[in-house]
Design a protein around this motif. Sequence first.
Motif, PDB file in Angstrom:
ATOM      1  N   PHE A  27       0.800  -1.216   0.000  1.00 30.18           N
ATOM      2  CA  PHE A  27       0.000   0.000   0.000  1.00 30.18           C
ATOM      3  C   PHE A  27       0.841   1.278   0.000  1.00 30.18           C
ATOM      4  N   ILE A  28       2.108   1.173   0.285  1.00 25.29           N
ATOM      5  CA  ILE A  28       3.063   2.287   0.217  1.00 25.29           C
ATOM      6  C   ILE A  28       2.506   3.529   0.924  1.00 25.29           C
ATOM      7  N   SER A  29       2.187   3.366   2.182  1.00 27.29           N
ATOM      8  CA  SER A  29       1.597   4.459   2.944  1.00 27.29           C
ATOM      9  C   SER A  29       2.381   4.712   4.228  1.00 27.29           C
ATOM     10  N   PHE A  83      10.423   9.441   0.633  1.00 23.62           N
ATOM     11  CA  PHE A  83      10.030   8.057   0.890  1.00 23.62           C
ATOM     12  C   PHE A  83       9.169   7.470  -0.232  1.00 23.62           C
ATOM     13  N   HIS A  84       8.767   8.312  -1.185  1.00 23.30           N
ATOM     14  CA  HIS A  84       7.998   7.872  -2.358  1.00 23.30           C
ATOM     15  C   HIS A  84       6.722   7.129  -1.972  1.00 23.30           C
ATOM     16  N   LEU A  85       6.035   7.684  -0.976  1.00 22.91           N
ATOM     17  CA  LEU A  85       4.777   7.095  -0.537  1.00 22.91           C
ATOM     18  C   LEU A  85       3.655   7.442  -1.506  1.00 22.91           C
ATOM     19  N   HIS A  86       2.642   6.614  -1.513  1.00 21.97           N
ATOM     20  CA  HIS A  86       1.437   6.867  -2.297  1.00 21.97           C
ATOM     21  C   HIS A  86       0.398   7.618  -1.456  1.00 21.97           C
ATOM     22  N   ARG A  87       0.404   7.349  -0.134  1.00 20.21           N
ATOM     23  CA  ARG A  87      -0.645   7.860   0.759  1.00 20.21           C
ATOM     24  C   ARG A  87      -0.032   8.163   2.123  1.00 20.21           C
ATOM     25  N   ILE A  88      -0.467   9.270   2.704  1.00 18.30           N
ATOM     26  CA  ILE A  88      -0.035   9.636   4.053  1.00 18.30           C
ATOM     27  C   ILE A  88      -1.291   9.887   4.877  1.00 18.30           C
ATOM     28  N   GLU A  89      -1.332   9.297   6.062  1.00 17.46           N
ATOM     29  CA  GLU A  89      -2.513   9.350   6.919  1.00 17.46           C
ATOM     30  C   GLU A  89      -2.171  10.006   8.255  1.00 17.46           C
ATOM     31  N   ALA A  90      -3.207  10.410   8.955  1.00 20.33           N
ATOM     32  CA  ALA A  90      -3.080  10.918  10.321  1.00 20.33           C
ATOM     33  C   ALA A  90      -4.423  10.721  11.019  1.00 20.33           C
ATOM     34  N   GLY A  91      -4.357  10.448  12.291  1.00 20.48           N
ATOM     35  CA  GLY A  91      -5.561  10.338  13.104  1.00 20.48           C
ATOM     36  C   GLY A  91      -5.567  11.440  14.141  1.00 20.48           C
ATOM     37  N   VAL A  92      -6.770  11.844  14.538  1.00 23.92           N
ATOM     38  CA  VAL A  92      -6.886  12.920  15.516  1.00 23.92           C
ATOM     39  C   VAL A  92      -8.184  12.724  16.297  1.00 23.92           C
ATOM     40  N   ALA A  93      -8.095  12.878  17.597  1.00 24.67           N
ATOM     41  CA  ALA A  93      -9.309  12.826  18.423  1.00 24.67           C
ATOM     42  C   ALA A  93     -10.283  13.888  17.923  1.00 24.67           C
ATOM     43  N   THR A  94     -11.548  13.531  17.836  1.00 19.00           N
ATOM     44  CA  THR A  94     -12.540  14.455  17.263  1.00 19.00           C
ATOM     45  C   THR A  94     -12.627  15.776  18.021  1.00 19.00           C
ATOM     46  N   GLU A  95     -12.315  15.766  19.311  1.00 21.41           N
ATOM     47  CA  GLU A  95     -12.381  16.998  20.108  1.00 21.41           C
ATOM     48  C   GLU A  95     -11.137  17.870  19.946  1.00 21.41           C
ATOM     49  N   ASN A  96     -10.092  17.348  19.324  1.00 20.26           N
ATOM     50  CA  ASN A  96      -8.826  18.072  19.198  1.00 20.26           C
ATOM     51  C   ASN A  96      -8.889  19.028  18.007  1.00 20.26           C
TER      52      ASN A  96
END
Length: 180
Positions: A89-91, A123-136
């Motif tokens: 998935f190259i993420s 890094f030649h990624l296809h996708r970069i993700e991040a998570g965050v608490a909904t209240e933040n």
Amino acid sequence: MNLTSARLVLVEVSWYDIPDIHRLHSLPEVDEYNTIGIPESEDDTRDVIRPWIEDQKNERRSKYLWKILKNCSGEFIGIAGMSMSSDKFISGEIFYKLLPSHWGNGYATETAITLIKAGFESFHLHRIEAGVATENIRSVRVLEKAAMTREGRRRKILPIRGEWRDNYHYAILEDDPRDY
């Protein structure tokens, strides 16, 4: 591997950085949306960052952890990281934490953009993700300023101080429009 931006330099952490990282992780404001909790000692902090430092020895890296420094003074202002997938998935997934005294100056957005650029360019990624608490709300704004797209909400996935919290999932693709 070090990364630079207009006002910041991100330098890979070492064991010598434990006191600064421990100080950062010990602040209640930083811990508000953090799943690791406040460490009781520098030894606890050492245990948390151990996998990140030990991965530096690997030929094929899956984890990067940087200390964030102001490039004009070398002052420590936080940490940032990226975990890479080890599959087709190259993420990668990014995160950042700043000392509260440096909130509101655009450093988190600058850090997120720096991580995203490195993810795609180095890094030649296809996708970069991040998570965050909904209240933040502060981090929600940072990710959106960095041109990431909210893809969904994960219900009660974050264990924060004995309570399950919801999380927004953000991502950006290598061919998504961005102005940086």
